[in-house]
Write an enzyme that holds these catalytic residues in place. Structure first.
Site, PDB file in Angstrom:
ATOM      1  N   ARG A  21     -28.715   5.398  24.223  1.00  0.00           N
ATOM      2  CA  ARG A  21     -27.446   6.138  24.146  1.00  0.00           C
ATOM      3  C   ARG A  21     -27.511   7.271  25.155  1.00  0.00           C
ATOM      4  O   ARG A  21     -28.287   8.208  25.006  1.00  0.00           O
ATOM      5  CB  ARG A  21     -27.230   6.685  22.732  1.00  0.00           C
ATOM      6  CG  ARG A  21     -25.887   7.400  22.550  1.00  0.00           C
ATOM      7  CD  ARG A  21     -24.752   6.419  22.609  1.00  0.00           C
ATOM      8  NE  ARG A  21     -23.483   7.020  22.195  1.00  0.00           N
ATOM      9  CZ  ARG A  21     -22.448   7.181  22.998  1.00  0.00           C
ATOM     10  NH1 ARG A  21     -22.529   6.818  24.276  1.00  0.00           N
ATOM     11  NH2 ARG A  21     -21.328   7.698  22.544  1.00  0.00           N
ATOM     12  N   GLY A  22     -26.691   7.169  26.189  1.00  0.00           N
ATOM     13  CA  GLY A  22     -26.783   8.091  27.312  1.00  0.00           C
ATOM     14  C   GLY A  22     -26.684   9.555  26.950  1.00  0.00           C
ATOM     15  O   GLY A  22     -27.470  10.380  27.415  1.00  0.00           O
ATOM     16  N   GLU A  23     -25.722   9.918  26.110  1.00  0.00           N
ATOM     17  CA  GLU A  23     -25.520  11.329  25.804  1.00  0.00           C
ATOM     18  C   GLU A  23     -26.695  11.929  25.031  1.00  0.00           C
ATOM     19  O   GLU A  23     -26.871  13.152  25.037  1.00  0.00           O
ATOM     20  CB  GLU A  23     -24.230  11.516  25.006  1.00  0.00           C
ATOM     21  CG  GLU A  23     -24.256  10.925  23.601  1.00  0.00           C
ATOM     22  CD  GLU A  23     -22.951  11.140  22.867  1.00  0.00           C
ATOM     23  OE1 GLU A  23     -22.987  11.759  21.790  1.00  0.00           O
ATOM     24  OE2 GLU A  23     -21.897  10.686  23.356  1.00  0.00           O
ATOM     25  N   ARG A  26     -30.375  10.308  28.083  1.00  0.00           N
ATOM     26  CA  ARG A  26     -30.345   9.937  29.503  1.00  0.00           C
ATOM     27  C   ARG A  26     -31.184  10.888  30.358  1.00  0.00           C
ATOM     28  O   ARG A  26     -31.941  10.457  31.231  1.00  0.00           O
ATOM     29  CB  ARG A  26     -28.912   9.931  30.022  1.00  0.00           C
ATOM     30  CG  ARG A  26     -28.813   9.589  31.509  1.00  0.00           C
ATOM     31  CD  ARG A  26     -27.411   9.717  32.056  1.00  0.00           C
ATOM     32  NE  ARG A  26     -26.491   8.776  31.420  1.00  0.00           N
ATOM     33  CZ  ARG A  26     -25.548   9.117  30.545  1.00  0.00           C
ATOM     34  NH1 ARG A  26     -25.406  10.390  30.217  1.00  0.00           N
ATOM     35  NH2 ARG A  26     -24.766   8.214  30.011  1.00  0.00           N
ATOM     36  N   GLY A  53     -16.044   0.044  29.030  1.00  0.00           N
ATOM     37  CA  GLY A  53     -14.852  -0.608  28.519  1.00  0.00           C
ATOM     38  C   GLY A  53     -15.039  -0.916  27.042  1.00  0.00           C
ATOM     39  O   GLY A  53     -15.998  -0.473  26.417  1.00  0.00           O
ATOM     40  N   GLU A  87     -25.315  -4.375  22.654  1.00  0.00           N
ATOM     41  CA  GLU A  87     -26.576  -4.640  23.348  1.00  0.00           C
ATOM     42  C   GLU A  87     -27.651  -5.072  22.355  1.00  0.00           C
ATOM     43  O   GLU A  87     -28.377  -6.041  22.591  1.00  0.00           O
ATOM     44  CB  GLU A  87     -27.039  -3.388  24.102  1.00  0.00           C
ATOM     45  CG  GLU A  87     -26.256  -3.108  25.367  1.00  0.00           C
ATOM     46  CD  GLU A  87     -26.747  -1.886  26.115  1.00  0.00           C
ATOM     47  OE1 GLU A  87     -26.182  -1.578  27.177  1.00  0.00           O
ATOM     48  OE2 GLU A  87     -27.697  -1.231  25.640  1.00  0.00           O
TER      49      GLU A  87
END
Length: 265
Positions: A21-23, A26, A53, A87
């Site tokens: 999860r990027g936030e 990352r 998207g 994913e």
């Protein structure tokens, strides 16, 4: 989340797919883990694209399918992302159909919260269930995938240890699961000491009678021999003491040194 180490070159072969999860991670844990993979020459597919998207892209689906192993970094806000959940679902499908290896990592989150959708995952899934009231099967598949993933042997980063140590151990674990051996660190050390030996030899030739110069040169060569032997041990996966006597001395020391000197000079 996950794209190639070079961010866009899907043609570049990768061994590992990194989902996160990027936030949450990352710029912290995931960046450190990716750096460790790169240092150990583990080709990794990682996506730093911030635009998402509603559906997971075909590129990412192919990237997951092509990987030998997937690492899933679960974090507090992982469950809020439909992309991340898709994913995980795809990764677990590939585990069944392609015998892909999966390594779950729990960063700042309890494994039970992920497995049972409690804590931060509870509110996230409440929103998912509300949004997908007409498609309850979709949410259930996410839950099933999370349960399957968290039941696998993984890494709990909440333990009281340095993050750098945990990252290093995860990278080594992944390398071992890929049935690969890393000797890059030894190659660097060997190259450094060979350069030192060259300089020491030049100094000795200029002043052959200077005290200690030749002894220093011999000590450097001996250290290079030790590093090269360790490199062979890693590549052959042999015990470090395989070619030593009980007292730690080389069983064929005279023979080994004779041939080393012949080829060295």
């Amino acid at each position: 989340m996950a794209s190639s180490s070079s961010s866009s070159n899907l043609e570049e072969r990768h061994e590992v797919f990194l989902s996160f999860r990027g936030e949450d991670t990352r710029k912290t844990f995931t960046s450190h883990l990716h750096a460790a993979f790169k240092r150990m020459e583990i080709n990794t597919y990682i996506d730093y694209n911030l635009e998402r998207g509603d559906e997971i892209s075909g590129t990412l689906l192919r990237a997951i399918e092509d990987a030998k192993l997937s690492v899933i970094v679960f974090s507090k806000n992982f469950g809020t992302s439909k992309w991340c959940l898709d994913e995980v679902k795809k990764i677990m499908e590939c585990k069944k159909t392609r015998r892909q290896m999966v390594v779950p990592v729990f960063y700042d989150i309890e494994p039970t919260h992920v497995r049972n959708q409690t804590g931060s995952f509870a509110s996230a899934f409440a929103r998912h269930e509300e949004r997908f009231m007409d498609r309850p099967n979709k949410v259930q598949k996410w839950k099933d995938a999370l349960r399957e993933a968290t039941n696998l042997s993984g890494w709990d980063c909440s333990v009281d240890r340095l993050e750098s140590e945990i990252v290093e151990e995860i990278a080594k674990d992944v390398l071992q699961k890929l049935n690969r051996v890393y000797v890059g660190d030894l190659d660097q050390e060997i190259a450094k000491y060979k350069q030192l030996a060259t300089h020491q030899w030049r100094y000795f030739l200029r002043a052959p009678h200077a005290a200690g110069l030749f002894q220093n040169y011999q000590a450097t060569l001996k250290h290079i021999d030790k590093l090269e032997m360790e490199r062979h041990h890693r590549l052959l996966r042999t015990p470090p003491n395989m070619y030593t006597d009980a007292d730690g001395s080389n069983a064929n020391n005279d023979f080994y040194n004779m041939w080393s000197n012949i080829f060295r000079f």
